[in-house]
Scaffold this motif. Structure first.
Motif, PDB file in Angstrom:
ATOM      1  N   ARG A  23       0.989  -1.245  -0.087  1.00  0.00           N
ATOM      2  CA  ARG A  23       0.010   0.042  -0.040  1.00  0.00           C
ATOM      3  C   ARG A  23       0.901   1.245  -0.126  1.00  0.00           C
ATOM      4  NH1 ARG A  23      -1.508   3.680   3.551  1.00  0.00           N
ATOM      5  NH2 ARG A  23      -0.560   2.465   5.185  1.00  0.00           N
ATOM      6  N   ILE A  24       1.813   1.196   0.869  1.00  0.00           N
ATOM      7  CA  ILE A  24       2.526   2.405   0.982  1.00  0.00           C
ATOM      8  C   ILE A  24       3.513   2.619  -0.561  1.00  0.00           C
ATOM      9  CG2 ILE A  24       4.809   3.160   2.100  1.00  0.00           C
ATOM     10  CD1 ILE A  24       3.883   1.756   4.773  1.00  0.00           C
ATOM     11  N   GLU A  25       3.858   1.565  -0.817  1.00  0.00           N
ATOM     12  CA  GLU A  25       4.686   1.613  -2.210  1.00  0.00           C
ATOM     13  C   GLU A  25       3.807   2.023  -3.437  1.00  0.00           C
ATOM     14  OE1 GLU A  25       8.023   1.188  -3.210  1.00  0.00           O
ATOM     15  OE2 GLU A  25       8.336   1.181  -1.236  1.00  0.00           O
ATOM     16  N   ARG A  26       2.539   1.624  -3.311  1.00  0.00           N
ATOM     17  CA  ARG A  26       1.834   2.112  -4.439  1.00  0.00           C
ATOM     18  C   ARG A  26       1.238   3.486  -4.111  1.00  0.00           C
ATOM     19  NH1 ARG A  26      -1.624  -2.751  -3.336  1.00  0.00           N
ATOM     20  NH2 ARG A  26      -1.088  -4.179  -4.879  1.00  0.00           N
ATOM     21  N   GLU A  27       1.230   4.121  -2.966  1.00  0.00           N
ATOM     22  CA  GLU A  27       1.177   5.463  -2.827  1.00  0.00           C
ATOM     23  C   GLU A  27       2.249   6.326  -3.262  1.00  0.00           C
ATOM     24  OE1 GLU A  27       0.233   6.047   1.411  1.00  0.00           O
ATOM     25  OE2 GLU A  27      -1.855   5.213   1.229  1.00  0.00           O
ATOM     26  N   GLU A  28       3.293   5.786  -2.912  1.00  0.00           N
ATOM     27  CA  GLU A  28       4.443   6.583  -3.519  1.00  0.00           C
ATOM     28  C   GLU A  28       4.801   6.747  -4.802  1.00  0.00           C
ATOM     29  OE1 GLU A  28       7.871   4.982  -1.134  1.00  0.00           O
ATOM     30  OE2 GLU A  28       7.111   5.743   0.666  1.00  0.00           O
ATOM     31  N   LEU A  29       4.646   5.612  -5.478  1.00  0.00           N
ATOM     32  CA  LEU A  29       4.586   5.652  -7.121  1.00  0.00           C
ATOM     33  C   LEU A  29       3.532   6.329  -7.473  1.00  0.00           C
ATOM     34  CD1 LEU A  29       5.965   4.034  -9.333  1.00  0.00           C
ATOM     35  CD2 LEU A  29       4.214   2.400  -9.167  1.00  0.00           C
ATOM     36  N   GLY A  30       2.239   6.476  -7.101  1.00  0.00           N
ATOM     37  CA  GLY A  30       1.400   7.633  -7.458  1.00  0.00           C
ATOM     38  C   GLY A  30       1.794   8.865  -7.290  1.00  0.00           C
ATOM     39  N   ARG A  31       2.640   9.317  -6.415  1.00  0.00           N
ATOM     40  CA  ARG A  31       3.011  10.633  -6.226  1.00  0.00           C
ATOM     41  C   ARG A  31       3.920  10.806  -7.058  1.00  0.00           C
ATOM     42  NH1 ARG A  31       4.124   9.632  -0.666  1.00  0.00           N
ATOM     43  NH2 ARG A  31       2.179   9.222   0.220  1.00  0.00           N
ATOM     44  N   GLN A  35       4.047  13.964 -10.196  1.00  0.00           N
ATOM     45  CA  GLN A  35       5.151  14.798 -10.357  1.00  0.00           C
ATOM     46  C   GLN A  35       5.677  14.607 -11.643  1.00  0.00           C
ATOM     47  OE1 GLN A  35       8.125  13.908  -7.357  1.00  0.00           O
ATOM     48  NE2 GLN A  35       6.922  14.574  -5.827  1.00  0.00           N
ATOM     49  N   LEU A  36       5.658  13.729 -12.404  1.00  0.00           N
ATOM     50  CA  LEU A  36       6.369  13.680 -13.629  1.00  0.00           C
ATOM     51  C   LEU A  36       5.472  14.285 -14.859  1.00  0.00           C
ATOM     52  CD1 LEU A  36       7.945   9.924 -14.064  1.00  0.00           C
ATOM     53  CD2 LEU A  36       8.948  12.182 -13.877  1.00  0.00           C
ATOM     54  N   PHE A  37       3.935  14.128 -14.625  1.00  0.00           N
ATOM     55  CA  PHE A  37       2.908  14.748 -15.479  1.00  0.00           C
ATOM     56  C   PHE A  37       2.893  16.084 -15.222  1.00  0.00           C
ATOM     57  CE2 PHE A  37       1.134  10.161 -15.416  1.00  0.00           C
ATOM     58  CZ  PHE A  37       1.400   9.913 -16.818  1.00  0.00           C
ATOM     59  N   ARG A  38       3.013  16.652 -14.031  1.00  0.00           N
ATOM     60  CA  ARG A  38       2.917  17.991 -14.041  1.00  0.00           C
ATOM     61  C   ARG A  38       4.231  18.742 -14.139  1.00  0.00           C
ATOM     62  NH1 ARG A  38       0.143  17.634  -7.786  1.00  0.00           N
ATOM     63  NH2 ARG A  38      -2.006  16.847  -8.770  1.00  0.00           N
TER      64      ARG A  38
END
Length: 62
Positions: A23-31, A35-38
């Motif tokens: 769960r923690i890894e997925r949240e960090e990957l989402g962040r 950042q890459l898209f912005r």
């Protein structure tokens, strides 16, 4: 006969630690993806644009 100590009686693992880790890894990957898209897309400066900037800098209009 002696019985085991209370701390030696372990319950079978339920995979909770692995679930929380994922769960923690997925949240960090989402962040990371956000950042890459912005990130602003750099506009390549071509030779023509550079020439126009130099022309304007020298004060010529045409």
């Amino acid at each position: 006969m002696m019985s085991r100590h209370l701390a030696d009686h372990r319950s079978p693992p339920r995979g909770t630690r692995a679930k929380e880790f994922l769960r923690i890894e997925r949240e960090e990957l989402g962040r990371l993806w956000q950042q890459l898209f912005r990130r602003p897309v750099p506009v390549p400066v071509t030779g023509r644009r550079t020439a126009e900037f130099c022309r304007i800098d020298r004060g010529r209009s045409a």
